[in-house]
Design a protein around this motif. Structure first.
Motif, short mmCIF file in Angstrom:
data_model
loop_
_atom_site.label_atom_id
_atom_site.label_comp_id
_atom_site.label_asym_id
_atom_site.label_seq_id
_atom_site.Cartn_x
_atom_site.Cartn_y
_atom_site.Cartn_z
N PHE A 284 0.82 -1.22 0.00
CA PHE A 284 0.00 0.00 0.00
C PHE A 284 0.85 1.27 0.00
O PHE A 284 0.33 2.35 -0.29
CB PHE A 284 -0.96 -0.02 1.19
N GLY A 310 -8.46 0.71 -1.36
CA GLY A 310 -8.72 1.09 0.02
C GLY A 310 -10.04 1.84 0.14
O GLY A 310 -10.80 1.96 -0.83
N THR A 318 -10.71 2.42 7.72
CA THR A 318 -9.51 3.18 7.34
C THR A 318 -8.75 3.62 8.58
O THR A 318 -7.51 3.57 8.61
CB THR A 318 -9.90 4.39 6.48
N ARG A 328 -2.47 6.96 5.96
CA ARG A 328 -3.04 7.29 4.64
C ARG A 328 -2.11 8.18 3.83
O ARG A 328 -2.04 8.05 2.59
CB ARG A 328 -4.40 7.97 4.84
N TRP A 331 0.13 6.24 1.51
CA TRP A 331 -0.41 5.34 0.48
C TRP A 331 0.02 5.83 -0.91
O TRP A 331 0.11 7.03 -1.17
CB TRP A 331 -1.93 5.33 0.52
#
Length: 535
Positions: A284, A310, A318, A328, A331
């Motif tokens: 990711f 995702g 999340t 995040r 990512w």
């Protein structure tokens, strides 16, 4: 029209008929209809009794002017919901993280349906530090106050006695399945009769503890964080009480309610069965773009580009993925879908895809995906965990309930705790995550699927648990609510919010249901086999 009360004799007090359908055995003009079940009865006889007092049987009984226990429970539930809507009921005060503001009100409504009328106040905070702080500050004040002033020992004021014929607000039977009753139905009065209106009951007073700002209940996603422990650990432990009500330094009573898990899914064509957190971070984070570069994989699609999917930032899954695996902001090349259903659909149609979803968002049927296990052991970077837990004492080291924090090192855990955590790794030892669950020394390479037991024990890393803490100054109603939310009754409410019920009673029920389902499936397969044999 005025409905009169009736006395059995001139010397006895008249009895008013209930305002809702009820099996009112003390009312003189009630006629019972009783079913008796012989101890040697066949199975069909018991099934008939259950049908007679169930929803369908009750509908038939109603055509003859009969009231069954099922109808009475439904009427009592409607009466309690009406009182809830009117603002009546015992006041409960709770606090917790913002996410709990969605599930807690629904749990309170289910409690009203099943037990008694309560008005649940929930103060949502942005962090557990603020929630724990408010919880223990009120606690410190309460422990120094006499009971009559709202300190320990103060209980909720009893609600006023209802007027004749008015349903009570506490202690009413819940909607659990009823066994055949000695009085399964009764005929009384006319269902079309209009009852006289009663004056609204006054709002029951709050306990002094709640009136002073005290929080009876605390809801947390996992146990208190390192910062909360650092700031409030001493006051937290001071809230502990033993069975005799004496301080024991173990922290407030705690209840594990439910959990949420993030499932990592791939297409069934992918031969990989498990990945480490480090591999997920690499996928990711864009460091690994080809299935063939995963050294320990069994993928048969080498040379194919990995397509990660995702969820949006506001999805609860999340938040867990960011906390336990990868933020995040790091990512790369991740396709964002609006919900778990869209991720499941995308992965089911693409052999190169991988995605993370809310476990509750995977339908039981209709989608073809494979859930991966998470491999724990050597190879996952310890940096994030070391930073997150620097200076943090282990939680639950000496408490049989695990509620205490900052407990002294070197103290041997009591037998009850040792038995309850047998085979479970120590907290805060070597885990690469910030979630507080360590990987067992020597257990490198063990894999964990998102099963209820692994979520409960925090062995599955991409998971989070919902805990309830009860203040020692909580009212009896607050304690009754805690007992209710750990029963099997609110299981569907947890599932409605994407949570896996984790209380012991819920796990036992799910295990029994699974065994029954497996037995039924085996029986059906055996019947098919016999049918093929005859042909």
């Amino acid at each position: 029209m005025k409905v009169l009360s009736v006395a059995k004799s001139p010397s006895e007090k008249p009895i008013a008929i209930a305002e809702y359908p009820s099996i009112q055995s003390d009312y003189p003009l009630a006629e019972p209809l009783v079913l008796y079940l012989h101890p040697t009865r066949p199975k069909a006889a018991r099934q008939f009794c259950e049908y007679a007092i169930g929803p369908d049987g009750s509908a038939i009984a109603a055509t003859f002017g009969l009231v069954t226990p099922y109808v009475q429970r439904q009427a009592e539930t409607e009466a309690r919901l009406a009182e809830l809507k009117s603002g009546r009921g015992v006041r409960l005060s709770s606090i917790g993280i913002g996410g709990g503001s969605k599930a807690v009100p629904d749990l309170a409504v289910e409690y009203v349906k099943a037990k008694a009328v309560v008005q649940m106040g929930y103060a949502a905070t942005d962090s557990d530090v603020a929630a724990v702080g408010a919880f223990v500050r009120a606690g410190a004040e309460a422990t120094s106050m006499p009971a009559e002033a709202g300190g320990l020992g103060a209980v909720a004021a009893a609600p006023p006695k209802p007027a004749p014929g008015t349903p009570a607000t506490a202690g009413l039977p819940g909607p659990s399945a009823a066994a055949p009753s000695s009085a399964p139905a009764v005929r009384q009065g006319s269902p079309q009769a209009t009852m006289p209106a009663t004056a609204p009951a006054p709002v029951p007073p709050m306990t002094p503890f709640v009136a002073a700002g005290g929080k009876e209940l605390l809801f947390l996603a996992d146990k208190p964080s390192a910062r909360a422990v650092e700031l409030h650990g001493q006051k937290w432990n001071a809230l502990g009480r033993d069975s005799a009500g004496k301080p024991n330094g173990a922290g407030p009573a705690e209840y594990l309610l439910a959990g949420r898990a993030v499932a990592v899914i791939v297409n069934p064509a992918n031969k990989i069965d498990a990945l480490t957190l480090a591999q997920l971070q690499a996928i990711f984070g864009g460091e690994v773009e080809d299935w063939g570069t995963l050294g320990d994989s069994k993928s048969q699609i080498k040379g194919s580009q990995i397509k990660p999917y995702g969820l949006r930032a506001d999805d609860p899954a999340t938040g867990i993925f960011e906390k336990e695996c990868l933020e995040r902001a790091k990512w790369k090349r991740v396709g964002i879908k609006k919900d778990s259903a869209e991720v499941v659909a995308a992965v089911s149609m693409d052999p190169q895809a991988i995605g993370f979803v809310d476990l509750a968002g995977i339908p039981a049927t209709g989608q073809n995906v494979k859930i991966l296990a998470i491999k724990l052991g050597a190879g996952a970077p310890p940096t994030a965990f070391a930073e997150a837990t620097a200076g943090r004492p282990a939680l639950g080291a000496t408490s049989p309930r695990g509620g205490g924090v900052a407990e002294r090192a070197g103290a041997a855990p009591p037998p009850a705790f040792a038995e309850a955590t047998a085979g479970r790794p120590a907290l805060g030892a070597t885990s690469p995550r910030g979630g507080g669950v360590a990987e067992r020394t020597g257990a490198a390479g063990r894999v964990y699927y998102p099963t209820p037991e692994n979520i409960k024990n925090a062995m599955y890393p991409l998971s989070q648990r919902l805990w309830l803490y009860v203040h020692p100054a909580a009212s009896e109603t607050g304690r009754a609510f805690a007992a209710f939310v750990t029963s099997v009754l609110p299981m569907d409410t947890y599932r409605k919010h994407g949570l896996v019920p984790l209380a012991d009673a819920a796990l036992e029920r799910m295990a029994k249901d699974a065994m029954a389902e497996a037995a039924a499936k085996a029986k059906a397969e055996a019947a098919k086999g016999k049918g093929r044999g005859k042909k």
